[in-house]
Enzyme design. Structure first.
Site, short mmCIF file in Angstrom:
data_model
loop_
_atom_site.label_atom_id
_atom_site.label_comp_id
_atom_site.label_asym_id
_atom_site.label_seq_id
_atom_site.Cartn_x
_atom_site.Cartn_y
_atom_site.Cartn_z
N HIS A 5 -45.90 36.65 14.13
CA HIS A 5 -45.61 36.12 12.80
C HIS A 5 -44.12 35.94 12.50
O HIS A 5 -43.75 35.29 11.52
CB HIS A 5 -46.18 37.13 11.80
N SER A 18 -44.75 31.83 -0.96
CA SER A 18 -43.82 31.01 -0.20
C SER A 18 -42.59 30.65 -1.04
O SER A 18 -42.71 30.21 -2.18
CB SER A 18 -44.50 29.72 0.27
N GLN A 63 -53.39 34.18 0.53
CA GLN A 63 -54.22 32.98 0.51
C GLN A 63 -53.74 32.05 1.63
O GLN A 63 -52.58 31.66 1.67
CB GLN A 63 -54.12 32.24 -0.83
#
Length: 531
Positions: free
Chosen positions: A227, A343, A444
């Site tokens: 990641h 984000s 999400q």
């Protein structure tokens, strides 16, 4: 993080090399878009939609590597001005690693050539006489342990060459053997995350490489990513490009080119000292314990999806976040620090900040729904729900516009570590430390195609909850650990079903200026699919 795509009948018909050749061709097509800087700029969706997003994360997909360190890892980014662009992919098969050159004499290999080379690799991997230890297991160990094992490996020139080829490759393609497990959504996700353990495909991975594409001969197909260089939405965008590429490819069976004088793929060699053998045994044991300890379920809520929530004039993400708080309260009768990734790619080189979903408004709502189930009127519960949704939505806007608290506090803490003899009291305070133990870690990750993402908890007594809202259903990947007696992924999924159903019924009853898909009747649980 893993990204599970649909299972494919093509793989079960013994044409895994042809399928994989098509996949690799798609990867090279996508990499060309990145190299030419031709990728369309992402625009923000949802709150404050339309803003241009920073695209830097995409350029770490195939040009980064996480180098293990004894106290801190290093994110290595390959720059063409310093070193040549990688021209090879590493193929893992039967826990062995092979170099697949995808550019030979300045010519990109065709799908027919890739098919030829992949069939050679499969044959080489089946040769028991050439079988080498499953070095990939070392990358599944703790970071300090893997860093030490890598130092030992580096003492031998053969190992240095093999490590260099892996660390500089475009990506990994993992050709997995069948596991014998039922191919439901949960088992597909687990095979991506850990390969089923050391006795299955656990050594058929190299977890330091950001992009690994897993192709199983039993139909499993997906990605597993490291990641550090990029966030989940970047993984999804790349994966969906590949799925579309493969869907639009000619449906004919890929065959080997009639004339092929390609050099044979090279098996990576390893010199394993007794010390390395000891590290491998330890890594295998730890991986097996992790595999057995992970409590994982995929739950699809079928009562309604994001379209119903939108008709209530509410944010689907905020609504789902409040439902997660309600589910946790149903299970444990209190709320906990909750992480939801936000984000901040509206800013140059932005990554994520944290939306703290465990608000006082959420607490008031969940108490009204659970503790005041029979004593608090529905009109008051509805007001609590609106307040919780508003608080969640407002904090989301603050987070994505750079006004949340976590990144600011993190920056101050790091500066203090560099410039102060002692950390300021705020960073050693018990409440600060507790507030950063995210018992509920959520994200999400929406998709437009048949795929979903998943990950594990971040604390021993916590839950991971990755969700994908679709128009008529909501898919959740719930994870926890078996050795924590307080948590249970199935229990949490059941609480989610009860919470979403109750919240939906509340909205239906008051019908917030919108039609509902159930026409004035209460929503009944539809036995959401849980695997």
């Amino acid at each position: 993080m893993g990204g599970a795509g649909p299972d494919h009948d093509t793989l079960r018909t013994r044409n895994a090399p042809g399928f994989t050749a098509n996949l690799i061709s798609g990867v090279l097509d996508y990499k060309t878009l990145l190299d030419m800087h031709d990728l369309p700029v992402d625009l923000a969706r949802g709150q404050l939609s339309g803003h241009r997003m920073c695209m830097k994360q995409y350029y770490g997909l195939f040009s980064s590597y996480r180098l293990p360190g004894s106290t801190k890892d290093t994110l290595v980014a390959q720059e063409s001005s310093i070193m040549p662009e990688p021209e090879h992919i590493i193929v893992a098969c039967n826990n062995q690693f092979f170099v697949l050159d995808v550019l030979i004499n300045f010519r990109r290999l065709s799908e027919g050539d890739l098919f030829t080379q992949l069939r050679k690799i499969v044959r080489l991997a089946e040769n028991e006489d050439e079988r080498l230890p499953p070095i990939g297991l070392l990358t599944s160990d703790g970071r300090a342990e893997w860093a030490h094992a890598r130092e030992v490996l580096m003492k031998d020139s053969t190992n240095r060459d093999s490590l260099d080829m892996i660390e500089r490759c475009i990506c990994l393609v993992c050709l997995d053997a069948p596991t014998g497990e039922e191919l439901n959504e949960a088992n597909r996700a687990l095979q991506l995350l850990h390969g089923g353990g050391y006795d299955k495909n656990g050594g058929n991975r190299w977890y330091d490489k950001p992009m690994q594409f897993v192709v199983g001969r039993d139909g499993v197909c997906g990605t597993i990513c490291e990641h550090s260089p990029f966030d989940g939405i970047v993984l999804v965008q790349c994966t969906e490009h590949l799925l579309k590429y493969m869907k639009n490819s000619p449906k004919k069976l890929v065959r080997a080119d009639s004339v092929s004088e390609l050099p044979a793929p090279r098996r990576l060699r390893w010199k394993c000292s007794p010390e390395i053998q000891g590290h491998l045994a330890s890594s295998a044991d730890k991986l097996q314990r992790i595999v057995k300890n992970l409590d994982f379920t995929v739950y699809r809520f079928k009562g309604y999806g994001k379209e119903f929530i939108k008709k209530q004039k509410m944010s689907p993400d905020a609504f789902i976040q409040v439902s997660l708080q309600l589910a946790f309260y149903r299970c444990h009768r209190h709320l906990v620090p909750t992480y939801e990734s936000a984000s901040i790619r509206r800013f140059r080189m932005g990554r994520v900040d944290n939306i703290r979903s465990s608000t006082s408004e959420a607490l008031a709502f969940v108490k009204a729904m659970v503790d005041g189930k029979t004593t608090i009127p529905d009109s008051e519960k509805m007001e609590y729900l609106r307040n919780a949704i508003t608080a969640q939505t407002n904090y989301t806007i603050l987070a994505i516009t750079g006004m949340a608290i976590d990144n600011h506090l993190l920056a101050l803490r790091q500066l203090a570590r560099e410039h102060c003899k002692e950390l300021p009291e705020i960073f050693t305070d018990e409440m600060y430390l507790l507030s950063n133990r995210f018992t509920l870690s959520t994200s999400q990750v929406p998709t437009t195609m048949e795929m979903f993402c998943c990950y594990g908890p971040v604390v021993p007594n916590g839950y991971g909850a990755c969700y994908n809202p679709q128009p008529e259903n909501i898919l959740f990947c719930i994870s926890s650990f078996h050795d924590c007696k307080e948590t249970s992924s199935d229990m949490f999924a059941k609480a989610l079903e009860e919470s979403l159903t109750a919240m939906g019924n509340l909205c239906v009853q008051y019908n917030i200026k919108a039609q509902t898909p159930v026409k004035e009747r209460q929503l009944e649980p539809k036995n959401g699919h849980r695997t």
